[in-house]
Write an enzyme that holds these catalytic residues in place. Structure first.
Site, PDB file in Angstrom:
ATOM      1  CE  LYS A  23      -2.821   2.852   3.051  1.00 53.08           C
ATOM      2  NZ  LYS A  23      -1.869   3.691   3.545  1.00 53.08           N
ATOM      3  CG  ASN A  24       2.672   2.610   3.356  1.00 48.96           C
ATOM      4  OD1 ASN A  24       1.777   3.214   3.350  1.00 48.96           O
ATOM      5  ND2 ASN A  24       3.119   1.996   4.555  1.00 48.96           N
ATOM      6  CG  ASP A 117      -4.949   5.887   8.775  1.00 51.22           C
ATOM      7  OD1 ASP A 117      -6.232   5.364   8.640  1.00 51.22           O
ATOM      8  OD2 ASP A 117      -3.926   4.985   8.385  1.00 51.22           O
ATOM      9  CG  ASP A 305       2.483   2.208   9.077  1.00 48.54           C
ATOM     10  OD1 ASP A 305       1.845   2.997   9.755  1.00 48.54           O
ATOM     11  OD2 ASP A 305       2.166   1.969   7.875  1.00 48.54           O
ATOM     12  CB  ILE A 327       6.741   8.023  14.010  1.00 44.69           C
ATOM     13  CG1 ILE A 327       7.915   7.051  13.770  1.00 44.69           C
ATOM     14  CG2 ILE A 327       6.402   8.529  12.242  1.00 44.69           C
ATOM     15  CD1 ILE A 327       9.231   7.701  13.511  1.00 44.69           C
TER      16      ILE A 327
END
Length: 422
Positions: A23-24, A117, A305, A327
Site C-alpha cells: 500500500k505504501n 488516518d 505501522d 513518529i
C-alpha cells in the site's frame, strides 16, 4: 450501512498466506505516472480501498485509469490539470504525493490538505521547504497547498527528519529539474527504493536510493513504463505477529524478509521460531510470548505501522513491556479500545506500559486507523467470546482480503453490515 467484524477468540492461526503489493508503495507509483505522457502499467497491486481512491485523484487530473485485479493501467495525457480534486484528496493521506509530480510537470500544483488516518499531526512543512529549495513558491490557500514554479533547478536539500512523504515529493519533482539535486537525511524505506526503481525505468538518473543521501540528476523528459510493486512488509509483519500472538504457525510469501529484519528479530526475542527464505518467512510460537520493549523509528528501525501489533503481542505476553512511539503522537488512542478487552495499560506521553494478562474478554471496539484496526482484530483473536470490531473500513484501506485470509488461517471471523450509529 457500516460493516463490522465479529471475531471469535481462541483460534491458533496456521497455514500459508501470500502478501500482495505494498500500500505504501503503489499509491506513490500511481502518482509518479503523472511524470510521463503515455501508458504506465503497475502489477502486483493490492486490492484495497486506497487504490480506487488514488484512481479518482488521477482521473480528476485528466488521466484514464483502469483497475483489473492486481493490475493498474494509467494513461497520462500530454497536459494534465494541476488541480487535485478536493473531495478525492481528503479521503487519504497518500494523495499528497501528487504534489511533486504536478509541480514538475505542470509548473503548478493545487492539492487539498489530505485526510487519512487519525494518528496525529503530519504537516507538509518539509514538502513545501523541499520544493521551495528547488525553485518553487508554496503557500496554503483555501485549505490547499499551492506550489508554483516556472522552472525547477537542482539544489542541496537536507531534511530535518527522514520523512517518507517529503522524500517522495522532492524526488518526483527533482527528476525533471535542471541540474543535480542532493537530498540528505532522506528516508530509507523499501518503498522509497521501489519508487526510485520505477523512476529509473522511466529514464530518471538517481543514485544512492536505499541510503540517507540520494542524488538526482534532472532530465528533460521521462517515458512511461511497466513496474511490479514490492510486497507489503506491514501486511507481512501483521501476519507474523498474528502467528506469535495466537501461538500459531504461519508461513508468509511474497515479501523480502530483509524488509522486516527488526520486527522478526523482536519476535525471536519473544520466543518465536523464525525461519527466513528468499521470498518469505515462517513464524511459529509454541508458548505464551515473552515481554519485549519496542520503540518506533524510521527504517531500518521498528515501523510505526507495526506499533499496534507490538502493543497487541505485549497485551498477552509474560511480563511488562514498554512501547515508545517516536513518529506519530496520537497513535496510542487505540490502547483505550484494548482496555475494553481487559488489557492492562498505562499511557505516559509517548510511552505505553503494557503488563501482559492471561485472560481477555470480548467487547465492542472501534478502529481509529488502518493498523489499529488490524491490531484490534489480532487481540480479539486472543479474547474469549465474540468481539465486535467497528469502523472496519479503515482495515479495508490497507489489507486486501483480510477476512478471507484470516478464515483460511483458521480464524472464526465474519463481516456483517449494520445501520447502528455509535
Amino acid at each position: 450501512m457500516k460493516d463490522r467484524f465479529l471475531v471469535t477468540g481462541g483460534a491458533q492461526l496456521r497455514g500459508v498466506v501470500n502478501v500482495s503489493g505494498a500500500k505504501n508503495s503503489v499509491l506513490k507509483l500511481m502518482a509518479a505516472a503523472l511524470l510521463a505522457e503515455g501508458r504506465t502499467t503497475l502489477r502486483n497491486c493490492p486490492e484495497i480501498l486506497d487504490v480506487p481512491y488514488m484512481k479518482r485523484v488521477l482521473e480528476g487530473l485528466g488521466c484514464q485509469v483502469e483497475i483489473n485485479g492486481d493490475t493498474v493501467v494509467i494513461d497520462t495525457p500530454a497536459e494534465t490539470s494541476p488541480n487535485a480534486d478536493f473531495d478525492a484528496v481528503r479521503k487519504f493521506r497518500a494523495s499528497v504525493c501528487v504534489l511533486g509530480p504536478l509541480t514538475a510537470r505542470c509548473g503548478r500544483a493545487v492539492v487539498a490538505l489530505p485526510g487519512g488516518d487519525a494518528i496525529g499531526s503530519r504537516p507538509l512543512d518539509m514538502h513545501q521547504s523541499g520544493l521551495e529549495k528547488l525553485g518553487a513558491t508554496t503557500h496554503i490557500e483555501h485549505g490547499a497547498v499551492v506550489a508554483q514554479a516556472s522552472k525547477l533547478r537542482g539544489a542541496n536539500i537536507s531534511l530535518d527528519f527522514p520523512s517518507v512523504g517529503a522524500t517522495e515529493n522532492i524526488l518526483t519533482a527533482a527528476v525533471l529539474a535542471e541540474g543535480t539535486t542532493v537530498l540528505d537525511n532522506a528516508a530509507r524505506e523499501p518503498e522509497i527504493f521501489d519508487l526510485c526503481e520505477m523512476l529509473k525505468q522511466m529514464g530518471a538518473k538517481i543514485t544512492g536510493e536505499g541510503t540517507s543521501t540520494i542524488t538526482i540528476e534532472g532530465v528533460e523528459k521521462l517515458h512511461p513504463t511497466e513496474h511490479e510493486v514490492i510486497g507489503d512488509r506491514i501486511v507481512a509483519g501483521t501476519w507474523a505477529y498474528a502467528a506469535a500472538m495466537t501461538q500459531g504457525d504461519i508461513t508468509v510469501t511474497g515479501i523480502a524478509p530483509r524488509h522486516l529484519h527488526l520486527p522478526l528479530e523482536k519476535l525471536k526475542v519473544a520466543g518465536a521460531h523464525v525461519e527466513t527464505y528468499d521470498r518469505g518467512f515462517r513464524v511459529r510460537m509454541d508458548q505464551r510470548p515473552l515481554a519485549v520493549d519496542y520503540q518506533t523509528l524510521p527504517f531500518p528501525g521498528f515501523p510505526t505501522d507495526l506499533q499496534p501489533m507490538a502493543i497487541g503481542i505485549s497485551t498477552v505476553a509474560q511480563g511488562t513491556s514498554v512501547i515508545t512511539e517516536n513518529i506519530f503522537e496520537a497513535r496510542f488512542r487505540f490502547v483505550d479500545e484494548l482496555m475494553r478487552l481487559g488489557a492492562d495499560a498505562t499511557i505516559d506521553g509517548h510511552h505505553v506500559v503494557m503488563r501482559g494478562v492471561t485472560g481477555l474478554s470480548s467487547a465492542p471496539v472501534w478502529s481509529s486507523d488502518i493498523r489499529a484496526g488490524a491490531g484490534l482484530v489480532l487481540v480479539a483473536l486472543c479474547a474469549d467470546g465474540v468481539t465486535e470490531v467497528h469502523d472496519v473500513f479503515h482495515i479495508d484501506r490497507g489489507y486486501p482480503n483480510f477476512v478471507e485470509n484470516l478464515q483460511a488461517l483458521g480464524a472464526t471471523i465474519e463481516r456483517v453490515s449494520t445501520t447502528d450509529q455509535f
